[in-house]
Every structure is written in structure tokens, then in C-alpha cells.
Design a protein around this motif. Structure first.
Motif, PDB file in Angstrom:
ATOM      1  N   CYS A  80       0.906  -1.172   0.569  1.00  0.00           N
ATOM      2  CA  CYS A  80       0.180  -0.004   0.039  1.00  0.00           C
ATOM      3  C   CYS A  80       1.268   1.481   0.001  1.00  0.00           C
ATOM      4  N   GLU A  81       1.986   0.918   0.569  1.00  0.00           N
ATOM      5  CA  GLU A  81       3.007   2.823   1.064  1.00  0.00           C
ATOM      6  C   GLU A  81       3.494   2.252  -0.599  1.00  0.00           C
ATOM      7  N   ALA A  82       3.416   1.727  -1.611  1.00  0.00           N
ATOM      8  CA  ALA A  82       4.255   1.851  -2.898  1.00  0.00           C
ATOM      9  C   ALA A  82       3.326   2.683  -3.703  1.00  0.00           C
ATOM     10  N   ILE A  83       2.498   1.920  -3.261  1.00  0.00           N
ATOM     11  CA  ILE A  83       0.699   2.464  -4.176  1.00  0.00           C
ATOM     12  C   ILE A  83       0.980   3.910  -3.552  1.00  0.00           C
ATOM     13  N   VAL A  84      -0.127   4.050  -2.361  1.00  0.00           N
ATOM     14  CA  VAL A  84       0.270   5.783  -1.735  1.00  0.00           C
ATOM     15  C   VAL A  84       2.047   6.948  -2.624  1.00  0.00           C
ATOM     16  N   GLU A  85       2.698   6.680  -2.806  1.00  0.00           N
ATOM     17  CA  GLU A  85       3.553   6.796  -3.430  1.00  0.00           C
ATOM     18  C   GLU A  85       3.335   6.989  -4.929  1.00  0.00           C
ATOM     19  N   GLU A  86       2.942   6.059  -5.578  1.00  0.00           N
ATOM     20  CA  GLU A  86       2.230   6.807  -7.136  1.00  0.00           C
ATOM     21  C   GLU A  86       0.966   7.470  -6.632  1.00  0.00           C
TER      22      GLU A  86
END
Length: 313
Positions: A80-86
């Protein structure tokens, strides 16, 4: 059971192919539906608040759980943190704040539908029934329903529990699987529910239930977390087949495109398998080790998300 697993594997392949096709369509249509009109509702709200709300679970190791300091950690949360970056790239705000919101098995879908969270980062099965109400990321794990019983118990399979008490966590696909098996096999089970996996575990630990039925990986995680390998074991054939995904609001192709892009970037950078190993084979931040190597199905699914040039050569 062999036929069941074969059908399950076929269903998995069809589900994963449909997931990739659907998200690809979302990518294609995202710009057509936003474009000059601006951001989708969820992304617009995130940009306005400068924050993304992540739904987390307290006792679903290694997907989503609390460390010794009470902070949410886990495999799903890192995804989810990777999605937040995107999302930060999409809304032109690289410094988005993350707000953590506790959810349970029973209220997690409603939390998405009622706009209480933007992404649900737990251990949620992505199936057709739920897909009518919410959207899911590409595949992140594959599990199945099994049983946790005391080591001193003679239980080896579900049929050994005839007339006995089995606990399931409320609002899970495992609850449906046990109810269906009970009806089919005429076992006369006393099926009770608990609000979350920790409470379900404690019911067996306290002798209030003879077995706890949930996804095998969650059982291994709970046993390891409680350092209870000497007292409990996981038994039985798979009673269901459960592909996991990150959950978010349905009907927002721009958001779906962002989620898809985040997963494909992780695939292209070869980050998915190391991330898996960090949470499933290496020692966890809380000290325990699960030692669950990646399955062939999941490894192939991760490789399919690698869209870099020459990836399939």
C-alpha cells in the motif's frame, strides 16, 4: 480433493487473467474519464487532504499487524505504501501523509464503501462476489482455509470435528467455507464467530473451541507470533482457495490505473519477490520467522507483472 484443487487452480488462473484484463481496461479508460475533468473522487479527496487513509488489521501477520510499539506493519502495508507513492505522482503531491485506520474482517468492506478508508491493506480474498461491490489490486498472495488445533488433539481433518465447536472470524470467506462443508458433510458442527483472528486464536487457546478455521498462512503467522509451535498445529485439506488483493473503491478507473501501475513498477524493478521474502521467509520485525517459501503460482503471477522490455524472453 485433487479434483477440487485442480478446479481451484483453474479458477485462480481465470481470476488472475480477468484481473489483468480488467485493470488494463481501467488503464485505457482512465484518461478518457478524467482528462480535462480532473481527478477521480478518491484521488481528488486525497489531494485536498494531503493524506491517504490505509485500513490495517491488528492481527493478520505477516500481512497487517502491530509491532511491539503498537505501529501497523506488514507485507500488505508495504504494498500500500508503494501505491501511495504512485498516488503522489498522480496528484502531484510527493509528500502525502498516511493515516492508519483500524478495520476488522467484518467491517473492512463497509469501510471502503462508506469512504472511511482509501485502501484496505490486510488479508482480503478477492472473489467475484466481493468484486461486485469493491475493486481489487492484482494478485498479492494465494491462501486457503485450513484448521488450527491443539497438538494434543486427535483432529486431522474437518470430519474429525463432527459435533464439536469450531471458531471462525466473522465476515471471512472461511466462515462461508466451513458452513458449506458442514452442510455438505452433515457434521453437526457448532460454528461460533469471533470479531478478529486474535480472538479466534484465543478461543482455541482457552479451550472454548476445538479448532480455528482460517487461511493457512494466517494460522502459521498467529502460531509463530505467539511462539506456540509446541502447542498448536495446522491440519486438514484445503477447504477453500483464496487469492488476496488490496481493496479499494469500485468505479474509479483512474484510481485502478494508479494501483495497477504501482504493482507493475514493483514487478519491473523485481521488487515483489524480495518483498515477499522479507515478510514470509526472513525474520519478522517482531522476532518470529514463518519460513513459508513463495508458491509457484504466486511467483509466476509476479513475473507476469514485469512489463519491462525483454522480461518474457
Amino acid at each position: 480433493m485433487g479434483q477440487f484443487l485442480a478446479r481451484s487452480l483453474t479458477s485462480f488462473c481465470l481470476w488472475f487473467a480477468a484481473c489483468l484484463l480488467t485493470t488494463s481496461l481501467f488503464v485505457s479508460s482512465a484518461f478518457a474519464q478524467t482528462g480535462s475533468e480532473g481527478l477521480s473522487p478518491t484521488l481528488s479527496a486525497i489531494k485536498k487532504a494531503h493524506a491517504v487513509r490505509l485500513g490495517y488489521r491488528e492481527s493478520s501477520p505477516p500481512f497487517s499487524f502491530l509491532d511491539q510499539a503498537g505501529r501497523p506493519i506488514g507485507y500488505s502495508l508495504e504494498l500500500c505504501e508503494a501505491i501511495v507513492e504512485e498516488i503522489g505522482i498522480e496528484v502531484d503531491d510527493p509528500n502525502l501523509r498516511i493515516d492508519y485506520v483500524k478495520v476488522t474482517s467484518d467491517d473492512r468492506i463497509e469501510a471502503v464503501l462508506q469512504n472511511k478508508i482509501d485502501l484496505e491493506c490486510g488479508s482480503t480474498t478477492a472473489n467475484a462476489e466481493r468484486g461486485k461491490r469493491v475493486a481489487f489490486s492484482p494478485l498479492m498472495f494465494v491462501a486457503g482455509t485450513k484448521l488450527m488445533v491443539p497438538k494434543a488433539s486427535n483432529v486431522r481433518s474437518l470430519t474429525d470435528l463432527k459435533g464439536k465447536t469450531i471458531v471462525v472470524t466473522k465476515g471471512t470467506t472461511n466462515e462461508q467455507a466451513i458452513q458449506a462443508a458442514d452442510k455438505k458433510l452433515l457434521l453437526g458442527l457448532n460454528i461460533v464467530t469471533a470479531p478478529d483472528h486474535e480472538q479466534s486464536f484465543q478461543m482455541v487457546n482457552d479451550g472454548k473451541a476445538d479448532a480455528f478455521a482460517t487461511d493457512d498462512i494466517l494460522l502459521y503467522g498467529l502460531i509463530a507470533r505467539h511462539k506456540a509451535q509446541e502447542y498448536f498445529r495446522v491440519v486438514g485439506d484445503y477447504l477453500s482457495y483464496d487469492p488476496y488483493g488490496i481493496m479499494f473503491r469500485k468505479g474509479e478507473p483512474q484510481l485502478a490505473a494508479v494501483v495497477e501501475r504501482a504493482f507493475r513498477k514493483l514487478g519491473s524493478n523485481r521488487d515483489l519477490i524480495p518483498l515477499y521474502n522479507k515478510w514470509f521467509t526472513a525474520r519478522l520485525p517482531t522476532g518470529e520467522r514463518l519460513n513459508v517459501p513463495i508458491s509457484l503460482q504466486l511467483e509466476e503471477a509476479f513475473k507476469a507483472m514485469d512489463d519491462s522490455p525483454g522480461a518474457n524472453n
